[in-house]
Scaffold this motif. Structure first.
Motif, PDB file in Angstrom:
ATOM      1  N   UNK A 113       0.814  -1.213   0.000  1.00 55.09           N
ATOM      2  CA  UNK A 113       0.000   0.000   0.000  1.00 55.09           C
ATOM      3  C   UNK A 113       0.851   1.269   0.000  1.00 55.09           C
ATOM      4  N   UNK A 114       2.017   1.218   0.619  1.00 60.38           N
ATOM      5  CA  UNK A 114       2.846   2.413   0.791  1.00 60.38           C
ATOM      6  C   UNK A 114       3.529   2.792  -0.515  1.00 60.38           C
ATOM      7  N   UNK A 115       3.397   4.045  -0.904  1.00 54.99           N
ATOM      8  CA  UNK A 115       4.005   4.565  -2.126  1.00 54.99           C
ATOM      9  C   UNK A 115       5.310   5.271  -1.770  1.00 54.99           C
ATOM     10  N   UNK A 116       6.437   4.651  -2.109  1.00 57.36           N
ATOM     11  CA  UNK A 116       7.748   5.216  -1.737  1.00 57.36           C
ATOM     12  C   UNK A 116       8.041   6.525  -2.454  1.00 57.36           C
ATOM     13  N   UNK A 117       7.524   6.692  -3.664  1.00 61.43           N
ATOM     14  CA  UNK A 117       7.741   7.959  -4.371  1.00 61.43           C
ATOM     15  C   UNK A 117       7.099   9.112  -3.600  1.00 61.43           C
TER      16      UNK A 117
ATOM     17  N   UNK B 139      -2.130   8.248   5.323  1.00 65.03           N
ATOM     18  CA  UNK B 139      -3.040   8.483   4.196  1.00 65.03           C
ATOM     19  C   UNK B 139      -3.022   7.319   3.222  1.00 65.03           C
ATOM     20  N   UNK B 140      -1.848   6.732   3.006  1.00 66.21           N
ATOM     21  CA  UNK B 140      -1.759   5.591   2.095  1.00 66.21           C
ATOM     22  C   UNK B 140      -2.557   4.402   2.619  1.00 66.21           C
TER      23      UNK B 140
ATOM     24  N   UNK C 212      -7.518   0.833   5.872  1.00 66.39           N
ATOM     25  CA  UNK C 212      -6.828   0.582   7.144  1.00 66.39           C
ATOM     26  C   UNK C 212      -6.763   1.882   7.923  1.00 66.39           C
ATOM     27  N   UNK C 213      -7.392   1.915   9.101  1.00 61.45           N
ATOM     28  CA  UNK C 213      -7.314   3.085   9.962  1.00 61.45           C
ATOM     29  C   UNK C 213      -5.993   3.055  10.715  1.00 61.45           C
ATOM     30  N   UNK C 214      -5.550   4.220  11.190  1.00 64.93           N
ATOM     31  CA  UNK C 214      -4.288   4.247  11.924  1.00 64.93           C
ATOM     32  C   UNK C 214      -4.272   5.404  12.911  1.00 64.93           C
TER      33      UNK C 214
END
Length: 496
Positions: free
Chosen positions: A276-280, A361-362, A368-370
């Protein structure tokens, strides 16, 4: 300025008449950073690393500015058996009180380290030291060690001695004049280190956050500000009285995923988090670095070539396979429970704080809440286990070799395994590092180990960063190197 009571805390502060500044000493150099040694006992937390970074301590071997493993207090190291080595010390070296550096003196320090700092045992296990003459050690390791010089370049293994009163003596270019815990270190040139007469005293100040440090630097309070935040760099660079230098580091930004927490104990959920995480987006947020390819900086031969990818469709499919379906308000649920994770990090690495809301946000994109939390002592907090994701900065190859990171932070019994990761398959892969002697063999093993990590997802690898250092005109010639392992160096007095 409030000083620690030296008589009451003799084990913490070393101060003798031999540390007097040379008559030619210049005005104090003002250095700012978001970290400072927690104590003058090298076994307290990461103080061994910090004391070397501050120019107070040295090691037997080190990695130089070109990334080459070279002797420091040692001269040579020679294997004499499967588990034994002979290490010769360089002659003519002295502790800050003028006493000579001998094998017997350093043995006291290493014995103290191995008795009190579990991270020291990560690569070779327990090591027995025998001083066979003034300049010679016989070492016996618990486990085979193909590269003993690389082991002694690891951050826990600073070389020092313990005095009869329990205080510590070091060998670096600077010595401690005063230590105010969590505030500052006042350093003076070590009169028994070559070139002492050319050095100025240094006041190393700790800042609680990088933004405050940047303001102090802009106001002319600092000659060196190490670890400037990316925000405001353009403004600082436009000031003709200031210099900002950016440089790639061996550190990596990643997130430990706590395998023992119910919400992320399922490997499919951990894989979904990683996808899910966008490294850019993370690189754009901190305005520096490149997307991580794995556990190591891209210039190492054991770093994978391809950046870690993002695939939201696959992440959603994995979550649904794990039983987490879309629920109220777009948050995934299973058995009436919402999928929510706690993300923690620490202010000493400002990039991680900047990245935290981007990661939040990702995760929201796939339901998925955080919650997020910034803690002061991340090592102590992570050891307690109250987190789902702990954002972390780590030099993963400080000795130019991959073994330490794997053994200390990911092996099942690793002392810093904050992911609580236990994989016999992974342990079996890295066990081969105890016998692989060539760089090519070690790189192949490290690549296999990372492939296993990508499958099991005990970590999510995020960014291979660049860092920024601010310099006054006085230190405009200063060149950062060694990440933050050698911030204060012998030549600083000559950098004016």
């Amino acid at each position: 300025m409030r000083h620690i009571n030296r008589s009451a805390l003799a084990a913490l502060v070393i101060f003798t008449s031999s540390l007097a500044m040379p008559a030619t000493a210049q005005e104090s150099i003002e250095v700012g950073a978001t970290f400072i040694a927690a104590a003058l006992d090298p076994t307290k937390g990461s103080s061994s690393w910090a004391l070397v970074s501050h120019g107070i301590g040295e090691k037997l071997f080190m990695v130089d500015r070109n990334g080459k493993l070279v002797p420091e207090l040692a001269a040579t190291a020679e294997r004499t058996g499967d588990l034994t080595w002979t290490v010769k010390l360089a002659p003519g070296r002295f502790f800050s009180d003028g006493s000579p550096v001998t094998a017997a003196a350093l043995k006291k320090g290493f014995d103290h380290t191995f008795a009190n700092l579990p991270a020291a045992k990560s690569t070779g296990g327990m090591i027995i030291f025998e001083a066979t003459d003034d300049l010679t050690f016989l070492l016996t390791t618990e486990r085979p060690v193909p590269l003993i010089a690389a082991l002694f370049a690891e951050w826990p293994l600073m070389a020092y001695t313990v005095k009869d009163d329990g205080s510590f003596l070091f060998t670096g270019p600077y010595a401690v004049d005063a230590f105010n815990v969590d505030q500052n270190l006042e350093l003076v040139p070590n009169a028994h280190y070559q070139g002492a007469e050319s050095r100025s005293p240094i006041n190393l100040r700790r800042f609680g956050d990088a933004q405050t440090m940047a303001l102090a630097f802009e106001a002319g309070e600092l000659d060196l500000a190490f670890g400037l935040p990316s925000e405001g760099l353009s403004r600082l660079k436009s000031n003709p009285d200031l210099t900002v230098k950016s440089f790639p580091v061996g550190y990596q930004y990643f997130g430990f995923i706590n395998n023992e927490r119910p919400q992320v104990s399922d490997v499919k959920v951990r894989q979904a988090l990683d996808l899910t995480i966008n490294r850019e987006e993370l690189v754009a947020a901190i305005n520096a670095g490149t997307p991580a390819t794995g556990a190591f900086a891209p210039y190492f031969p054991f770093a994978p070539r391809e950046p870690r990818g993002t695939d939201l469709d696959r992440a959603v499919a994995l979550l649904e396979e794990a039983g987490w379906m879309s629920g109220a308000h777009g948050i995934r649920e299973k058995d009436g429970e919402a999928l929510s994770v706690l993300i923690v990090t620490y202010p000493q690495r400002p990039d991680l704080v900047t990245m935290m809301p981007v990661i939040k946000a990702a995760l929201a994109r796939v339901g998925i809440a955080s919650e997020t939390k910034v803690v002061e002592n991340i090592g102590e907090y992570a050891a307690g286990g109250d987190f789902d994701i702990a954002l972390w900065a780590q030099h993963t190859a400080p000795s130019g070799d991959p073994a330490y990171f794997f053994n200390s932070m990911l092996k099942s019994d690793g002392p810093l395994n904050h992911a609580r990761y236990a994989s016999p398959a992974f342990d079996a892969i890295i066990a081969d590092l105890t016998t692989a002697g060539t760089l090519e063999q070690r790189a192949d093993i490290a690549l296999d180990a990372q492939a296993r990590l990508f499958e099991d997802a005990p970590l999510t690898f995020l960014v291979s960063p660049d860092w920024h250092v601010g310099l006054s005109k006085r230190l405009a010639k200063y060149e950062p190197w060694g990440s933050d392992y050698h911030v204060i160096r012998p030549e600083m007095g000559e950098a004016r």
